[in-house]
Scaffold this motif. Sequence first.
Motif, mmCIF file in Angstrom:
data_model
loop_
_atom_site.group_PDB
_atom_site.id
_atom_site.type_symbol
_atom_site.label_atom_id
_atom_site.label_comp_id
_atom_site.label_asym_id
_atom_site.label_seq_id
_atom_site.Cartn_x
_atom_site.Cartn_y
_atom_site.Cartn_z
ATOM 1 N N ARG A 251 12.829 1.951 102.049
ATOM 2 C CA ARG A 251 13.788 1.368 101.116
ATOM 3 C C ARG A 251 13.171 1.135 99.741
ATOM 4 N NH1 ARG A 251 16.919 -3.501 104.000
ATOM 5 N NH2 ARG A 251 15.607 -3.269 105.824
ATOM 6 N N ARG A 252 11.929 0.650 99.726
ATOM 7 C CA ARG A 252 11.264 0.448 98.433
ATOM 8 C C ARG A 252 10.992 1.785 97.755
ATOM 9 N NH1 ARG A 252 11.676 -2.464 94.584
ATOM 10 N NH2 ARG A 252 11.487 -4.321 95.918
ATOM 11 N N ALA A 253 10.527 2.766 98.531
ATOM 12 C CA ALA A 253 10.236 4.087 97.966
ATOM 13 C C ALA A 253 11.500 4.732 97.429
ATOM 14 C CB ALA A 253 9.597 4.976 99.025
ATOM 15 N N LYS A 254 12.614 4.519 98.098
ATOM 16 C CA LYS A 254 13.895 5.072 97.641
ATOM 17 C C LYS A 254 14.268 4.484 96.285
ATOM 18 C CE LYS A 254 17.572 3.204 99.251
ATOM 19 N NZ LYS A 254 18.640 2.747 100.175
ATOM 20 N N LEU A 255 14.097 3.177 96.120
ATOM 21 C CA LEU A 255 14.410 2.544 94.840
ATOM 22 C C LEU A 255 13.511 3.084 93.731
ATOM 23 C CD1 LEU A 255 14.854 -1.166 96.002
ATOM 24 C CD2 LEU A 255 16.651 0.353 95.174
ATOM 25 N N LEU A 256 12.229 3.264 94.035
ATOM 26 C CA LEU A 256 11.299 3.786 93.034
ATOM 27 C C LEU A 256 11.618 5.234 92.676
ATOM 28 C CD1 LEU A 256 7.951 2.301 94.359
ATOM 29 C CD2 LEU A 256 9.154 1.637 92.263
ATOM 30 N N ALA A 257 11.972 6.034 93.691
ATOM 31 C CA ALA A 257 12.287 7.444 93.445
ATOM 32 C C ALA A 257 13.509 7.573 92.546
ATOM 33 C CB ALA A 257 12.508 8.168 94.772
ATOM 34 N N ARG A 258 14.511 6.755 92.780
ATOM 35 C CA ARG A 258 15.714 6.807 91.945
ATOM 36 C C ARG A 258 15.421 6.315 90.532
ATOM 37 N NH1 ARG A 258 20.676 4.206 95.234
ATOM 38 N NH2 ARG A 258 21.683 4.669 93.250
ATOM 39 N N GLU A 259 14.613 5.256 90.429
ATOM 40 C CA GLU A 259 14.309 4.699 89.114
ATOM 41 C C GLU A 259 13.504 5.672 88.260
ATOM 42 O OE1 GLU A 259 12.062 0.768 87.175
ATOM 43 O OE2 GLU A 259 11.811 1.262 89.302
ATOM 44 N N HIS A 260 12.583 6.401 88.888
ATOM 45 C CA HIS A 260 11.678 7.281 88.146
ATOM 46 C C HIS A 260 12.050 8.751 88.263
ATOM 47 C CE1 HIS A 260 8.760 4.064 87.206
ATOM 48 N NE2 HIS A 260 9.134 3.570 88.365
ATOM 49 N N ASP A 261 13.172 9.041 88.908
ATOM 50 C CA ASP A 261 13.606 10.421 89.090
ATOM 51 C C ASP A 261 12.503 11.244 89.747
ATOM 52 O OD1 ASP A 261 15.342 12.574 88.994
ATOM 53 O OD2 ASP A 261 14.632 13.229 87.022
ATOM 54 N N ALA A 262 11.910 10.679 90.785
ATOM 55 C CA ALA A 262 10.803 11.326 91.493
ATOM 56 C C ALA A 262 11.287 11.913 92.812
ATOM 57 C CB ALA A 262 9.687 10.316 91.753
ATOM 58 N N THR A 263 10.532 12.857 93.320
ATOM 59 C CA THR A 263 10.819 13.432 94.637
ATOM 60 C C THR A 263 10.167 12.571 95.716
ATOM 61 O OG1 THR A 263 10.933 15.680 93.772
ATOM 62 C CG2 THR A 263 10.536 15.442 96.132
ATOM 63 N N LEU A 264 10.925 12.273 96.746
ATOM 64 C CA LEU A 264 10.437 11.443 97.844
ATOM 65 C C LEU A 264 10.053 12.341 99.013
ATOM 66 C CD1 LEU A 264 10.033 8.512 98.746
ATOM 67 C CD2 LEU A 264 12.381 8.533 99.612
ATOM 68 N N HIS A 265 8.822 12.205 99.476
ATOM 69 C CA HIS A 265 8.330 12.968 100.616
ATOM 70 C C HIS A 265 8.129 12.022 101.802
ATOM 71 C CE1 HIS A 265 7.458 16.404 97.972
ATOM 72 N NE2 HIS A 265 6.888 15.543 97.148
ATOM 73 N N LEU A 266 8.958 12.164 102.828
ATOM 74 C CA LEU A 266 8.787 11.384 104.049
ATOM 75 C C LEU A 266 7.690 12.029 104.888
ATOM 76 C CD1 LEU A 266 12.542 10.940 105.052
ATOM 77 C CD2 LEU A 266 11.106 9.287 103.861
ATOM 78 N N VAL A 267 6.729 11.229 105.348
ATOM 79 C CA VAL A 267 5.624 11.748 106.153
ATOM 80 C C VAL A 267 5.507 10.951 107.440
ATOM 81 C CG1 VAL A 267 3.117 12.045 106.291
ATOM 82 C CG2 VAL A 267 4.319 12.616 104.172
ATOM 83 N N HIS A 268 5.522 11.674 108.548
ATOM 84 C CA HIS A 268 5.271 11.061 109.854
ATOM 85 C C HIS A 268 4.082 11.773 110.490
ATOM 86 C CE1 HIS A 268 5.885 9.166 113.740
ATOM 87 N NE2 HIS A 268 5.811 10.362 114.299
#
Length: 310
Positions: free
Chosen positions: A39-56
């Motif tokens: 959830r935090r990473a999603k907010l940051l990605a939207r704010e900075h127009d960044a690509t989010l990479h989910l890693v498991h």
Amino acid sequence: MNYAADHQSNTSQEDSVGRLMKAIVVATDFSERSDRAIRRAKLLAREHDATLHLVHVVDNDQTQSLVLAERNASTELLEKLTLSLQEIDSVKCDFHVVLGKPFFGINQAARDLQADLVVIGPHRRQLLRDILVGTTAERTIRTADRPVLMANGFPAGLYSRAIAASDLSIYSETTIRKAKSLGLLDRLNTSLLYVFSDPGLALMNRASLSDDEKQTYIAEARNRAEKEVESFMDRIKLDGISTILQPSNGSIAETICKTTQDLSAELIVVGTCSRSAFTRALIGSVTEGVLRHSDRDVLAIPPPQNEAVP
């Protein structure tokens, strides 16, 4: 590093001019803790127009059948989560399933993906004692070569206030500059916090001094600290950062955490190396204490790799 699955989103190449943070890796083990990180990473990605990479990361130190089963199950979960982030949250997102040890897999994926930031959930708090050493979170931060954000708080919205804890060392300077270069402190009310300690303060509490004498001694210690902070701020020449001085009444880490709470800040910025650290792999005791006790998000920034720690 082996990618058991690598689902890439079909996003167009955009003009990256002006973008400071382009790629964010967020680690997930599908727990409630890692959900907080997403959830935090999603907010940051939207704010900075960044690509989010989910890693498991799937631990490959088990039978091949279990590795295969976990890989398939995690791939299915990540596909659904990625689709949700893309379609509902309008986040550019993909996912990666990695084989290996969790902390190694997270950091290796961040290097391979050239991530600017790694986001992880809070460490597990033990039933009998609250200890950070040995957890995946601690090992990830200890071995990271890029900033790691531990998402301790509940992400209700964008950050509005940050505390940059400083010991006024050269490493503290690079820590603040790195946070600024990522754009993480943009539009935030940011304060540099210096917790000053003086050996005489502890002795003074045991001495037969009047209250006026004690206050005079503390004022003199603060005055010395103010001059040190002023010199530090003149050196780094960064606008938009106020300063806060607090006397150390025991644990510096606890003073940092309490000041952050008192000011209702959502983010603490710390360096993983200080002038008291011995080796590159050692997290300073103050930083470790903040990571262990803070209920706010903590951004841990390692020193540049080309700088040797004396």
